[in-house]
Design an enzyme around this catalytic site. Structure first.
Site, PDB file in Angstrom:
ATOM      1  N   LYS A 296      -3.400  -0.031  10.072  1.00 32.59           N
ATOM      2  CA  LYS A 296      -4.691  -0.245  10.735  1.00 32.59           C
ATOM      3  C   LYS A 296      -4.497  -1.206  11.892  1.00 32.59           C
ATOM      4  O   LYS A 296      -3.949  -2.297  11.712  1.00 32.59           O
ATOM      5  CB  LYS A 296      -5.720  -0.797   9.749  1.00 32.59           C
TER       6      LYS A 296
ATOM      7  N   GLU B 208      -2.813  -8.449   9.644  1.00 33.22           N
ATOM      8  CA  GLU B 208      -3.083  -7.607  10.809  1.00 33.22           C
ATOM      9  C   GLU B 208      -4.192  -8.162  11.707  1.00 33.22           C
ATOM     10  O   GLU B 208      -4.247  -7.862  12.892  1.00 33.22           O
ATOM     11  CB  GLU B 208      -3.455  -6.187  10.358  1.00 33.22           C
TER      12      GLU B 208
ATOM     13  N   PHE C 273       0.825  -1.209   0.000  1.00 37.57           N
ATOM     14  CA  PHE C 273       0.000   0.000   0.000  1.00 37.57           C
ATOM     15  C   PHE C 273       0.860   1.260   0.000  1.00 37.57           C
ATOM     16  O   PHE C 273       0.537   2.239  -0.676  1.00 37.57           O
ATOM     17  CB  PHE C 273      -0.947  -0.011   1.201  1.00 37.57           C
TER      18      PHE C 273
ATOM     19  N   LYS D 287     -12.373  -4.328  11.642  1.00 37.25           N
ATOM     20  CA  LYS D 287     -12.835  -5.003  10.419  1.00 37.25           C
ATOM     21  C   LYS D 287     -11.889  -6.125  10.018  1.00 37.25           C
ATOM     22  O   LYS D 287     -12.310  -7.097   9.361  1.00 37.25           O
ATOM     23  CB  LYS D 287     -13.018  -3.994   9.289  1.00 37.25           C
TER      24      LYS D 287
ATOM     25  N   ALA E  38      -4.196  -1.983  -2.504  1.00 35.81           N
ATOM     26  CA  ALA E  38      -3.086  -1.446  -3.283  1.00 35.81           C
ATOM     27  C   ALA E  38      -3.176  -1.850  -4.749  1.00 35.81           C
ATOM     28  O   ALA E  38      -2.886  -1.048  -5.650  1.00 35.81           O
ATOM     29  CB  ALA E  38      -1.763  -1.922  -2.691  1.00 35.81           C
TER      30      ALA E  38
END
Length: 330
Positions: free
Chosen positions: A106, A278, A12, A188, A137
């Site tokens: 995040k 993540e 990203f 999320k 990305a």
């Protein structure tokens, strides 16, 4: 045009660096992997993270932080959430005090449970803007229409970042709810991981729709307890980000979940994905946080059981489906 430093040459970060370079900015790209910087400077490629994309000539790779940060008006933190604090400590003394820090990671810090903007504020005195939303990305590199959000304690700083990144295919909104924006983007990943497990098991659209909808309830529930606004979670950094990570083949969290749903271990799944997932750290952090705050997050509960307690994925689904009956609105 302004000078912008990107710290981290992952997927990203590289995509956004190319985006700004195409807009005419001078971009300095730092990464701790010297071989990657050499590849960028010598071949104009970043083969691991941006495939066949050509790195514009107004992007220069740097191996030393001090050189990359010199005279930069904006500094983009493009490293995983767990690396944010150490990176901020590393750049102290090298960064202009007026430079705007832009965080694109995040998550929350696992040990302290602080949002990433809070982590940055503990280490640096610079203004901080969070740039987040549904934006893979791979699609940014292809200039597919994308909308994201810039949020900060200062709307003036958020608007400067909005102006920096806006283009005819990359639309940036501002949102004053920094807490909600950050929490939506972090939680999320947990729901996307669970959605991937459902896909890996072989469940269908009914299951996915239920998981996304009830996952939205969990995001909103913990987000409001932490001080976020309900409206934020129905926006780009809540529902928007949730949809894209739960359904896209580009999503690392969903991909890791699919592999676990197919019977692989967490270690095997993350190794096969090959990049930071993540949702793993987010699940641990938010499980501990919701226990402390006594917030009901059943999807997070069962994902924690799968990832860290050996709970079988199909048993986890049965556990969710057989809970006591309740009203949908609570």
């Amino acid at each position: 045009m302004p000078s912008v430093a990107f710290l981290g040459a992952g997927s990203f970060g590289t995509a956004l660096a190319i985006h700004l370079a195409n807009s005419g900015c001078e971009v300095k790209l730092w990464d701790r992997k010297a071989q990657l910087i050499d590849e960028i400077n010598n071949t104009r490629k970043n083969t691991k993270y941006s495939r066949d994309s050509i790195i514009p000539t107004n992007i220069t790779g740097y191996k030393e932080l001090q050189e990359a940060l010199k005279d930069c008006e904006f500094v983009v933190l493009a490293v995983p959430s767990h690396a944010i604090r150490d990176l901020c400590r590393s750049i102290k003394g090298f960064i202009d005090e007026k430079a705007i820090i832009i965080n694109i990671a995040k998550g929350i810090e696992v040990d302290t449970k602080l949002r990433l903007s809070q982590v940055i504020n503990e280490e640096l005195q610079n203004p901080v803007v969070v740039l987040t939303g549904p934006s893979h990305a791979e699609e940014v590199l292809l200039k597919m229409p994308t909308s994201i959000v810039a949020s900060s304690l200062s709307n003036d700083h958020a608007e400067k970042v909005q102006d920096l990144f806006m283009s005819n295919y990359f639309r940036v909104y501002t949102n004053e709810d920094l807490v909600g924006v950050e929490i939506g983007g972090a939680v999320k990943n947990i729901i996307a991981f669970a959605a991937g497990i459902c896909d890996g098991i072989g469940y269908g659209d009914n299951s996915k729709a239920a998981l996304i909808t009830r996952g939205m309830k969990e995001i909103t529930r913990i987000g409001e307890v932490l001080g976020g606004k309900a409206d934020t979670f129905s926006g780009l950094t809540g529902m928007g980000d949730l949809i894209v990570t739960c359904t896209s083949p580009h999503s690392r969290n969903r991909k890791a979940g699919i592999l676990i749903g197919q019977g692989k271990s967490l270690e095997e799944a993350t190794a096969e994905v090959g990049m930071i997932v993540e949702g793993v750290k987010a699940c641990r952090a938010f499980y501990e946080l919701k226990e402390e705050l006594q917030v009901d997050m059943p999807i997070t509960d069962v994902l924690y059981g799968i990832l860290f307690k050996g709970l079988n994925p199909t048993d986890a689904v049965e556990k969710l489906m057989s809970r006591d009956k309740k009203n949908e609105m609570y």
